[in-house]
Design a protein around this motif. Structure first.
Motif, PDB file in Angstrom:
ATOM      1  N   PHE A  92      31.607 -14.536  26.476  1.00 38.94           N
ATOM      2  CA  PHE A  92      30.304 -14.118  27.113  1.00 38.94           C
ATOM      3  C   PHE A  92      30.004 -12.877  26.475  1.00 38.94           C
ATOM      4  O   PHE A  92      28.681 -12.518  26.359  1.00 38.94           O
ATOM      5  CB  PHE A  92      30.884 -13.938  28.519  1.00 38.94           C
ATOM      6  CG  PHE A  92      30.706 -15.349  29.373  1.00 38.94           C
ATOM      7  CD1 PHE A  92      29.545 -16.158  29.403  1.00 38.94           C
ATOM      8  CD2 PHE A  92      31.823 -15.650  30.157  1.00 38.94           C
ATOM      9  CE1 PHE A  92      29.453 -17.237  30.015  1.00 38.94           C
ATOM     10  CE2 PHE A  92      31.819 -16.830  30.658  1.00 38.94           C
ATOM     11  CZ  PHE A  92      30.558 -17.551  30.601  1.00 38.94           C
ATOM     12  N   ALA A  93      31.045 -11.938  26.268  1.00 41.51           N
ATOM     13  CA  ALA A  93      30.676 -10.449  25.652  1.00 41.51           C
ATOM     14  C   ALA A  93      29.979 -10.638  24.310  1.00 41.51           C
ATOM     15  O   ALA A  93      28.798  -9.993  24.213  1.00 41.51           O
ATOM     16  CB  ALA A  93      32.095  -9.749  25.763  1.00 41.51           C
ATOM     17  N   LEU A  94      30.479 -11.332  23.485  1.00 42.30           N
ATOM     18  CA  LEU A  94      29.578 -11.646  21.997  1.00 42.30           C
ATOM     19  C   LEU A  94      28.351 -12.428  22.226  1.00 42.30           C
ATOM     20  O   LEU A  94      27.543 -11.954  21.299  1.00 42.30           O
ATOM     21  CB  LEU A  94      30.880 -12.073  21.132  1.00 42.30           C
ATOM     22  CG  LEU A  94      31.946 -11.310  20.724  1.00 42.30           C
ATOM     23  CD1 LEU A  94      33.030 -11.981  19.881  1.00 42.30           C
ATOM     24  CD2 LEU A  94      31.531  -9.910  19.820  1.00 42.30           C
ATOM     25  N   ARG A  95      28.374 -13.357  22.925  1.00 42.50           N
ATOM     26  CA  ARG A  95      27.093 -13.833  23.230  1.00 42.50           C
ATOM     27  C   ARG A  95      26.128 -12.809  23.467  1.00 42.50           C
ATOM     28  O   ARG A  95      24.787 -12.827  22.886  1.00 42.50           O
ATOM     29  CB  ARG A  95      27.070 -15.010  24.102  1.00 42.50           C
ATOM     30  CG  ARG A  95      25.920 -15.942  24.174  1.00 42.50           C
ATOM     31  CD  ARG A  95      26.062 -17.115  25.173  1.00 42.50           C
ATOM     32  NE  ARG A  95      25.970 -16.750  26.547  1.00 42.50           N
ATOM     33  CZ  ARG A  95      25.677 -17.306  27.504  1.00 42.50           C
ATOM     34  NH1 ARG A  95      25.357 -18.566  27.306  1.00 42.50           N
ATOM     35  NH2 ARG A  95      25.677 -16.849  28.751  1.00 42.50           N
ATOM     36  N   GLU A  96      26.491 -12.092  24.453  1.00 43.82           N
ATOM     37  CA  GLU A  96      25.286 -11.123  24.924  1.00 43.82           C
ATOM     38  C   GLU A  96      25.095 -10.163  23.723  1.00 43.82           C
ATOM     39  O   GLU A  96      23.937  -9.685  23.531  1.00 43.82           O
ATOM     40  CB  GLU A  96      25.791 -10.198  26.205  1.00 43.82           C
ATOM     41  CG  GLU A  96      24.841  -9.302  26.892  1.00 43.82           C
ATOM     42  CD  GLU A  96      25.409  -8.640  27.808  1.00 43.82           C
ATOM     43  OE1 GLU A  96      25.569  -7.545  28.064  1.00 43.82           O
ATOM     44  OE2 GLU A  96      25.136  -9.326  28.940  1.00 43.82           O
ATOM     45  N   ALA A  97      26.072  -9.519  23.101  1.00 42.49           N
ATOM     46  CA  ALA A  97      25.879  -8.534  22.091  1.00 42.49           C
ATOM     47  C   ALA A  97      25.150  -9.424  20.941  1.00 42.49           C
ATOM     48  O   ALA A  97      24.164  -8.623  20.401  1.00 42.49           O
ATOM     49  CB  ALA A  97      27.327  -8.142  21.275  1.00 42.49           C
ATOM     50  N   GLU A  98      25.221 -10.585  20.547  1.00 42.70           N
ATOM     51  CA  GLU A  98      24.592 -11.154  19.631  1.00 42.70           C
ATOM     52  C   GLU A  98      23.246 -11.438  19.904  1.00 42.70           C
ATOM     53  O   GLU A  98      22.150 -11.162  18.854  1.00 42.70           O
ATOM     54  CB  GLU A  98      25.205 -12.528  19.063  1.00 42.70           C
ATOM     55  CG  GLU A  98      26.517 -12.479  18.268  1.00 42.70           C
ATOM     56  CD  GLU A  98      26.206 -11.863  17.154  1.00 42.70           C
ATOM     57  OE1 GLU A  98      25.233 -12.300  16.109  1.00 42.70           O
ATOM     58  OE2 GLU A  98      26.726 -10.728  16.748  1.00 42.70           O
TER      59      GLU A  98
END
Length: 381
Positions: free
Chosen positions: A254-260
């Motif tokens: 979830f965190a990296l999906r938002e960052a990407e």
């Protein structure tokens, strides 16, 4: 190296005995180093507060002192809790507890001292431990010396038979060290403080600590999603990980999906601090957002199972977190895309020398994270 050898690489990984949790993950030096790195410096104010036991119990009942959703629940024996109460009755010193001042809720969150506080509350309530089959055990002081006049007595019996000792007990001081974060204006330092103080002799894993301090709707969602059957097959073990590393993978997604997507936090190493900041940003998440995120995760799991099958994120024997994060996010971002030929392209990517470097070395470095996500996203170009 062609697709056939990559296919063999995946099928071989499926036959590995992962009965030990310690062997379930591929050991990547950069991931291990990221877990051990010290977190940033904070501007923190610490001051003592001398609360009486009567005041502490009152604050607990009013919800002003909060016991988070601890991985380690109440574990003290009746004898040990009784000796703590006897220490107060006799005027003996008791170690301080640590409370974090949550300025957003004006509450005090337990950082260290969970067992002591809960023992005190139980004794004042007259019952010990949680309810079992609709019943709770009466809290009678146990394990004291044979000549102790308090042995076998309850809170009410001490109040009736020994009013002077009762007064000593209720007015005993349990020094509380209050920790308040001044800058930045959030609660991210609580992770570092808990990490240093509350290890219980065995260092807690990062997600175990997050489960203690970032309690709430978002954390509950992670725990709930972790039991989703297709996810258990992707992860490769039916029982949940006792160290919550499976939950941490969901958080990482979830965190990296938002960052990407460039719609939230920007990724900056160390990974563990990035994940802490993301969990902090989700503390006030809405129920609608929880439903959307849950649905996205479940749909992604279904697609991964249909396209790649069980336990797909392995380069060697164990689950590779770096392969997981970029491929899982990429597939999640293209749920309505055309996955024909995707498996063959994915197997070819595993044999790509540059991609292999990005998932085996310096895996939490900003440049490496960005590059492996770029290589993964090319699967849809």
């Amino acid at each position: 190296m062609g697709n056939a050898s990559s296919e063999s690489k995946i099928s071989t990984a499926k036959t590995v005995d992962n009965s030990l949790e310690e062997d379930h993950f591929e050991s990547i030096p950069s991931e291990v180093a990221d877990q051990e790195v010290s977190l940033p410096a904070y501007d923190i104010l610490t001051y003592p507060a001398d609360y009486t036991l009567e005041v502490i119990v009152s604050k607990w009942k009013k919800g002003e002192i909060i016991s988070p959703n601890f991985q380690r629940n109440f574990v003290w024996s009746l004898n040990r809790a009784s000796r703590l109460i006897e220490s107060f009755l006799l005027g003996l010193p008791v170690p301080s507890i640590f409370l974090f001042s949550d300025q957003s809720t004006n509450s005090l969150i337990i950082v260290d001292g969970q067992q002591r506080l809960q023992s005190i509350v139980y004794f004042f309530e007259g019952v010990f431990g949680e309810e079992v089959n609709g019943n709770r055990q009466v809290f009678r002081l146990a394990g004291l010396s044979d000549d102790s006049k308090f042995r076998g007595l309850t809170y009410d019996e001490i109040r009736q038979q020994y009013p002077k000792a009762y007064h000593t007990l209720t007015n005993s001081i349990l020094r509380s060290m209050i920790i308040r974060q001044l800058h930045p204006e959030d609660s991210t330092s609580m992770f570092s403080i808990f990490e240093r103080l509350n290890t219980g002799g065995v260092a807690l894993a990062q997600q175990e600590i997050r489960n203690c301090i970032y309690h709430g709707t978002f954390n509950d969602m992670l725990v709930r999603l972790n039991r989703f059957e297709p996810w258990r097959k992707i992860y490769g073990r039916e029982p949940v990980d006792k160290r919550q590393r499976d939950v941490e993978l969901i958080l990482r997604f979830f965190a990296l999906r938002e960052a990407e997507s460039h719609q939230g936090l920007t990724y900056k190493k160390p990974m563990k601090n990035f994940l802490n900041r993301f969990m902090t940003s989700q503390l006030s998440i809405s129920e609608e957002s929880v439903e959307t995120m849950s649905d996205d995760f479940r749909r992604t799991c279904d697609v991964v199972m249909n396209v790649l099958g069980e336990k797909p994120f392995r380069l060697k024997a164990g689950l590779n977190a770096a392969i997981f994060d970029c491929i899982f996010v990429t597939m999640s971002n293209n749920l309505d895309g055309d996955f024909s030929g995707f498996r063959d392209d994915y197997l070819a990517l595993l044999s790509n020398t540059e991609f292999a470097d990005c998932v085996r070395s310096e895996t939490t470095d900003e440049r490496v994270v960005s590059r492996r996500f770029e290589l993964a996203s090319n699967l849809f170009k």
